[in-house]
Design an enzyme around this catalytic site. Structure first.
Site, PDB file in Angstrom:
ATOM      1  N   CYS A   2       0.825  -1.209   0.000  1.00 13.73           N
ATOM      2  CA  CYS A   2       0.000   0.000   0.000  1.00 13.73           C
ATOM      3  C   CYS A   2       0.860   1.261   0.000  1.00 13.73           C
ATOM      4  O   CYS A   2       1.977   1.259   0.509  1.00 13.73           O
ATOM      5  CB  CYS A   2      -0.865   0.038   1.241  1.00 13.73           C
ATOM      6  SG  CYS A   2      -1.911  -1.387   1.446  1.00 13.73           S
ATOM      7  N   ARG A  27       5.100   0.186  -6.249  1.00 14.66           N
ATOM      8  CA  ARG A  27       5.132  -0.586  -5.002  1.00 14.66           C
ATOM      9  C   ARG A  27       4.211  -1.798  -5.058  1.00 14.66           C
ATOM     10  O   ARG A  27       4.314  -2.680  -4.223  1.00 14.66           O
ATOM     11  CB  ARG A  27       4.728   0.313  -3.831  1.00 14.66           C
ATOM     12  CG  ARG A  27       5.702   1.450  -3.596  1.00 14.66           C
ATOM     13  CD  ARG A  27       5.190   2.396  -2.548  1.00 14.66           C
ATOM     14  NE  ARG A  27       5.150   1.779  -1.250  1.00 14.66           N
ATOM     15  CZ  ARG A  27       6.101   1.907  -0.326  1.00 14.66           C
ATOM     16  NH1 ARG A  27       7.157   2.629  -0.579  1.00 14.66           N
ATOM     17  NH2 ARG A  27       5.994   1.324   0.837  1.00 14.66           N
ATOM     18  N   TRP A  75      -3.032  -2.663  -1.458  1.00 10.26           N
ATOM     19  CA  TRP A  75      -2.609  -4.038  -1.742  1.00 10.26           C
ATOM     20  C   TRP A  75      -3.387  -4.893  -0.760  1.00 10.26           C
ATOM     21  O   TRP A  75      -3.142  -4.840   0.446  1.00 10.26           O
ATOM     22  CB  TRP A  75      -1.102  -4.155  -1.537  1.00 10.26           C
ATOM     23  CG  TRP A  75      -0.511  -5.459  -1.953  1.00 10.26           C
ATOM     24  CD1 TRP A  75      -0.070  -5.804  -3.202  1.00 10.26           C
ATOM     25  CD2 TRP A  75      -0.254  -6.603  -1.118  1.00 10.26           C
ATOM     26  NE1 TRP A  75       0.436  -7.087  -3.187  1.00 10.26           N
ATOM     27  CE2 TRP A  75       0.336  -7.602  -1.927  1.00 10.26           C
ATOM     28  CE3 TRP A  75      -0.466  -6.886   0.237  1.00 10.26           C
ATOM     29  CZ2 TRP A  75       0.718  -8.843  -1.438  1.00 10.26           C
ATOM     30  CZ3 TRP A  75      -0.085  -8.137   0.721  1.00 10.26           C
ATOM     31  CH2 TRP A  75       0.500  -9.092  -0.121  1.00 10.26           C
ATOM     32  N   ASN A 101      -1.760   2.084   5.814  1.00 13.62           N
ATOM     33  CA  ASN A 101      -0.865   0.983   5.427  1.00 13.62           C
ATOM     34  C   ASN A 101      -0.605   0.166   6.675  1.00 13.62           C
ATOM     35  O   ASN A 101      -0.420   0.730   7.754  1.00 13.62           O
ATOM     36  CB  ASN A 101       0.487   1.512   4.934  1.00 13.62           C
ATOM     37  CG  ASN A 101       0.385   2.247   3.625  1.00 13.62           C
ATOM     38  OD1 ASN A 101      -0.684   2.309   3.026  1.00 13.62           O
ATOM     39  ND2 ASN A 101       1.495   2.802   3.182  1.00 13.62           N
ATOM     40  N   GLY A 102      -0.524  -1.151   6.515  1.00 17.04           N
ATOM     41  CA  GLY A 102      -0.256  -2.005   7.674  1.00 17.04           C
ATOM     42  C   GLY A 102      -1.456  -2.884   7.961  1.00 17.04           C
ATOM     43  O   GLY A 102      -2.342  -3.047   7.109  1.00 17.04           O
ATOM     44  N   GLU A 482      18.758 -16.838  -6.678  1.00 25.38           N
ATOM     45  CA  GLU A 482      18.352 -15.467  -7.023  1.00 25.38           C
ATOM     46  C   GLU A 482      17.865 -15.404  -8.479  1.00 25.38           C
ATOM     47  O   GLU A 482      16.860 -14.764  -8.770  1.00 25.38           O
ATOM     48  CB  GLU A 482      19.544 -14.516  -6.804  1.00 25.38           C
ATOM     49  CG  GLU A 482      19.408 -13.123  -7.406  1.00 25.38           C
ATOM     50  CD  GLU A 482      18.250 -12.298  -6.856  1.00 25.38           C
ATOM     51  OE1 GLU A 482      17.631 -12.680  -5.861  1.00 25.38           O
ATOM     52  OE2 GLU A 482      17.943 -11.252  -7.484  1.00 25.38           O
ATOM     53  N   LYS A 486      14.142 -14.321  -9.849  1.00 23.89           N
ATOM     54  CA  LYS A 486      13.854 -13.305 -10.879  1.00 23.89           C
ATOM     55  C   LYS A 486      12.896 -13.872 -11.907  1.00 23.89           C
ATOM     56  O   LYS A 486      11.940 -13.225 -12.310  1.00 23.89           O
ATOM     57  CB  LYS A 486      15.128 -12.867 -11.627  1.00 23.89           C
ATOM     58  CG  LYS A 486      16.089 -11.946 -10.952  1.00 23.89           C
ATOM     59  CD  LYS A 486      15.561 -10.619 -10.529  1.00 23.89           C
ATOM     60  CE  LYS A 486      14.861 -10.683  -9.228  1.00 23.89           C
ATOM     61  NZ  LYS A 486      15.493 -10.437  -8.006  1.00 23.89           N
ATOM     62  N   GLU A 489       9.336 -14.329 -10.507  1.00 23.46           N
ATOM     63  CA  GLU A 489       8.687 -13.050 -10.203  1.00 23.46           C
ATOM     64  C   GLU A 489       8.105 -12.381 -11.442  1.00 23.46           C
ATOM     65  O   GLU A 489       6.989 -11.899 -11.414  1.00 23.46           O
ATOM     66  CB  GLU A 489       9.698 -12.071  -9.579  1.00 23.46           C
ATOM     67  CG  GLU A 489       9.982 -12.314  -8.116  1.00 23.46           C
ATOM     68  CD  GLU A 489      10.868 -11.232  -7.527  1.00 23.46           C
ATOM     69  OE1 GLU A 489      12.029 -11.121  -7.960  1.00 23.46           O
ATOM     70  OE2 GLU A 489      10.402 -10.498  -6.646  1.00 23.46           O
ATOM     71  N   HIS A 505      20.235 -35.458  -5.167  1.00 23.19           N
ATOM     72  CA  HIS A 505      19.466 -35.798  -3.964  1.00 23.19           C
ATOM     73  C   HIS A 505      17.975 -35.529  -4.164  1.00 23.19           C
ATOM     74  O   HIS A 505      17.231 -35.436  -3.192  1.00 23.19           O
ATOM     75  CB  HIS A 505      20.007 -35.007  -2.764  1.00 23.19           C
ATOM     76  CG  HIS A 505      21.435 -35.339  -2.475  1.00 23.19           C
ATOM     77  ND1 HIS A 505      21.828 -36.513  -1.910  1.00 23.19           N
ATOM     78  CD2 HIS A 505      22.576 -34.651  -2.737  1.00 23.19           C
ATOM     79  CE1 HIS A 505      23.148 -36.545  -1.800  1.00 23.19           C
ATOM     80  NE2 HIS A 505      23.624 -35.421  -2.299  1.00 23.19           N
ATOM     81  N   LYS A 604       6.654  -3.935  -3.722  1.00 23.22           N
ATOM     82  CA  LYS A 604       8.074  -3.568  -3.675  1.00 23.22           C
ATOM     83  C   LYS A 604       8.620  -3.655  -2.250  1.00 23.22           C
ATOM     84  O   LYS A 604       9.708  -4.172  -2.039  1.00 23.22           O
ATOM     85  CB  LYS A 604       8.254  -2.156  -4.245  1.00 23.22           C
ATOM     86  CG  LYS A 604       9.705  -1.704  -4.330  1.00 23.22           C
ATOM     87  CD  LYS A 604      10.500  -2.543  -5.309  1.00 23.22           C
ATOM     88  CE  LYS A 604      11.975  -2.238  -5.305  1.00 23.22           C
ATOM     89  NZ  LYS A 604      12.761  -3.343  -5.881  1.00 23.22           N
TER      90      LYS A 604
HETATM   91  O1  M6R Z   1      13.417  -4.211   0.634  1.00 17.85           O
HETATM   92  P1  M6R Z   1      14.028  -5.530   0.980  1.00 17.85           P
HETATM   93  O2  M6R Z   1      15.381  -5.726   0.375  1.00 17.85           O
HETATM   94  O3  M6R Z   1      14.048  -5.814   2.445  1.00 17.85           O
HETATM   95  O4  M6R Z   1      13.078  -6.607   0.313  1.00 17.85           O
HETATM   96  C1  M6R Z   1      13.280  -7.975   0.506  1.00 17.85           C
HETATM   97  C2  M6R Z   1      12.467  -8.780  -0.470  1.00 17.85           C
HETATM   98  O5  M6R Z   1      11.116  -8.512  -0.317  1.00 17.85           O
HETATM   99  C3  M6R Z   1      12.873  -8.485  -1.924  1.00 17.85           C
HETATM  100  O6  M6R Z   1      14.221  -8.734  -2.148  1.00 17.85           O
HETATM  101  C4  M6R Z   1      12.040  -9.342  -2.882  1.00 17.85           C
HETATM  102  O7  M6R Z   1      12.369 -10.699  -2.758  1.00 17.85           O
HETATM  103  C5  M6R Z   1      12.241  -8.833  -4.304  1.00 17.85           C
HETATM  104  N1  M6R Z   1      10.978  -8.754  -4.956  1.00 17.85           N
HETATM  105  C6  M6R Z   1      13.163  -9.684  -5.095  1.00 17.85           C
HETATM  106  O8  M6R Z   1      13.218  -9.343  -6.428  1.00 17.85           O
END
Ligand code: M6R
Length: 609
Positions: A2, A27, A75, A101-102, A482, A486, A489, A505, A604
């Site tokens: 949010c 965001r 959100w 927010n929250g 990682e 990506k 996502e 394994h 975000k």
């Molecule tokens: O703002 P932060 O680095 O604490 O966020 C952590 C994760 O939410 C963030 O890295 C998330 O996994 C990303 N969407 C990865 O691309």
């Protein structure tokens, strides 16, 4: 997640609120809304499901919206995305409008009690209870006092802003565990969950801390804590509006991938001493002695920040000789971690607002442990609440999938390794070697980026697959995870990352001719092991894309695709190896017609648990 924006001043509020909401779009959200007070004195509220553009259509041509207003991108947490659940929410008499927010954890209990007292709710949200609780307070009290009386009844986290038609020149806001920042410009004042919302108007900001209440009017701002007015220092942000615009790129994600050579330069700027092989990290100066004596480091983070931390663990153990654990903040906070003397907790976070990472910091502080932050957003909560830290200087990252921020974190870990290593056993020769390799990275990244067209072609070839397996060893094991993150996502393709040694394994059972594998096989200390893994994959007919060192001819046959990256030292391979995989994920998303900047369901900054 949010977003909040609010404005009081001498200009029509609605266009400013809409611009702010658009700047918060990155965001992640599912609906948006605004509340404003036209000259008639009644609160106007407009809301729409979907993009801010939908809201904009609804209010197009609206005049005389007044000079004060609040806006929100939602959100969904409580209740599906629909107009009734979008913020702002009002009390029964439509005097009060709230954006939040929250999460209000005890909302159901509060709602039951409010309903029993005759309040009528119009949404399924937790937020609406705040409007009704404010309604119960005497309107003869200033709005900030009413909010101060309501706050103790709320359990949970909040950044919230409130309008009341009976004090039509005022916004009141408060935070507890969810960020709020004020923007100041002559006789105009802004409030937002992220300064991006008002950066085109002012760079002078003031961050609110937990439990502070602020009242904004065209005459100025007043901040209170526990009923007492307080003064706070105004800071000037270093970034400007250019940094949050696409500048000719079709998406922020692609722009941010291309910014990475510069990001490495920015992380290193003023921090390396090539002659002595040292790193100067000003943010750690005050705790230098404690760091020298530290016996164990616990790195905490979520998502990409956790993977950056996992790479940091390898670096710090290998070159600084310090025991390191890297933990998911979301798990750490609910365990009972054992802190021995000399333990230090390092929280890694791009946003500096991730709820779980912040909670891990609180847990460590509660146990009397020294906490460090490795944060990108200057002035964010984790940056302020940790005892010392390192800024990663990636600049604003708008794409939801982290690219440049991740790379900046890995580079910052290399600096921390130098810093702690040189405090311990690392020789100046080794220090200089690492620095030379770090300094050479921007050019190497440029070489990788110049292969964009070839990577785009590979992306088109794989755009329709249903699954990917990513494998790597040692420094490239976290990179496999990682890179897989990506891919899932932005392309919504199922992608699993695995340390290559684990393949036999279990995951090898998945492989057949329809299950492509991406293998990181640079010519390093685990190269031969990776070659064996690749041979085993090929024996199962799975298509293989290999990432290997420039000039290596060993994969000219026997695998399906190869991407070459310039040679660097093993500890820095993650930085060069992730770049082509960021591009691959990006181009697959684009080939599938998806928006890589705002993937579905993602936010975000994950400011709620
Ligand atoms: O703002 P932060 O680095 O604490 O966020 C952590 C994760 O939410 C963030 O890295 C998330 O996994 C990303 N969407 C990865 O691309």
């Amino acid at each position: 997640m949010c977003g909040i924006v609010g404005y009081v001043g001498n200009k029509e509020a609605l266009p400013i609120l809409l611009e702010g909401l658009k700047r918060l779009e990155y965001r992640g959200y599912d609906s948006a809304g605004v509340a404003f007070i036209p000259s008639g004195g009644k609160i106007g509220v407009e809301r729409a499901v979907g993009k801010v553009a939908e809201l904009e259509k609804k209010i197009a041509g609206m005049q005389d919206s007044g000079f004060v207003g609040i806006g929100h991108t939602r959100w969904a947490t409580h209740g599906i995305p629909k107009e009734e659940n979008a913020h702002p929410h009002r009390d029964c008499k439509n005097n009060i409008a709230v954006v939040h927010n929250g999460i209000i954890e005890n909302y159901q209990e509060l709602k039951n009690a409010l309903c029993a007292r005759g309040h009528v709710f119009r949404s399924e949200t937790d937020t609406e209870v705040i409007a009704h609780l404010l309604e119960e307070e005497s309107a003869s009290l200033p709005l900030e006092d009413r909010l101060a009386r309501v706050a103790p009844k709320l359990i949970g986290t909040y950044g919230l802003a409130v309008l009341d038609a009976r004090s039509p020149e005022k916004i009141v806001a408060m935070r507890l565990g969810s960020p709020l920042v004020l923007g100041l410009k002559d006789d105009e004042y802004f409030i937002a969950s992220d300064p991006a919302a008002f950066i085109s108007h002012t760079r002078d900001v003031l961050y609110l801390d937990d439990r502070e209440i602020v009242a904004l009017t065209p005459q100025g701002i007043q901040i209170f804590e526990g009923g007492v007015q307080k003064k706070k220092e105004v800071q000037t942000l270093e970034w400007d509006v250019m940094k949050i615009e696409k500048q000719g790129f079709p998406h922020f994600m692609l722009k941010e991938i291309h910014e990475q050579p510069k990001v490495i330069e920015d992380v290193l700027r003023g921090r390396i001493d090539s002659k002595e092989g040292l790193a100067h990290l000003g943010g750690l100066r005050d705790v230098e002695k404690k760091l020298r004596e530290a016996k164990r480091l616990i790195i905490v983070g979520c998502g990409s920040a956790f993977y950056a931390g996992s790479i940091g663990k390898y670096m710090l153990e290998e070159y600084a000789g310090i025991a390191v654990d890297c933990e998911l903040a979301s798990e750490f906070r609910y365990r009972n971690p054992v802190f021995n003397e000399g333990t230090i907790v390092l929280a890694v976070s791009q946003s500096g607002e991730t709820a779980d990472t912040l909670a891990a910091v609180h847990e460590a502080k509660h146990k009397g442990i020294l906490t460090l932050g490795m944060v990108n957003v200057v002035g964010s909560t984790i940056a302020r609440e940790t005892d010392a830290g390192i800024y990663t200087h990636a600049g604003p990252e708008i794409g939801v999938a982290s690219t440049k921020a991740f790379v900046s974190q890995v580079a910052a870990f290399a600096l921390l390794t130098l810093f702690l290593g040189r405090q311990r056993n690392m020789t100046s020769v080794m220090g200089r070697h690492i620095i030379d390799e770090l300094a050479a990275l921007p050019e190497k990244i440029r070489i990788i980026l110049s292969q964009q067209k070839d990577i785009e072609k590979i992306a088109r070839k794989y755009a329709d697959v249903k699954n990917f397996l990513y494998i790597g060893r040692k420094y490239n094991a976290p990179i496999a995870l990682e890179a897989a993150l990506k891919m899932k996502e932005v392309s919504y393709i199922h992608a699993e990352g695995y340390p290559a040694g684990e393949m036999k394994h279990g995951p090898i059972a998945l492989l057949d001719s329809s299950f492509p594998v991406i293998a990181f096989a640079p010519q390093d200390s685990v190269y031969e092991k990776m070659k064996s893994a690749i041979a085993e994959i090929k024996a199962r007919q799975a298509p293989v894309l290999v990432i290997t060192t420039e000039g290596n001819t060993e994969f000219s046959q026997g695998v399906d695709d190869v991407i070459f990256v310039p040679k660097t030292i093993e500890m820095l391979e993650p930085i060069s190896n992730i770049i082509p995989l960021q591009l691959l994920a990006y181009f697959i998303a684009v080939a599938k017609g998806l928006d890589p900047d705002q993937p579905r369901n993602l936010a975000k900054a994950v400011t709620v648990e």
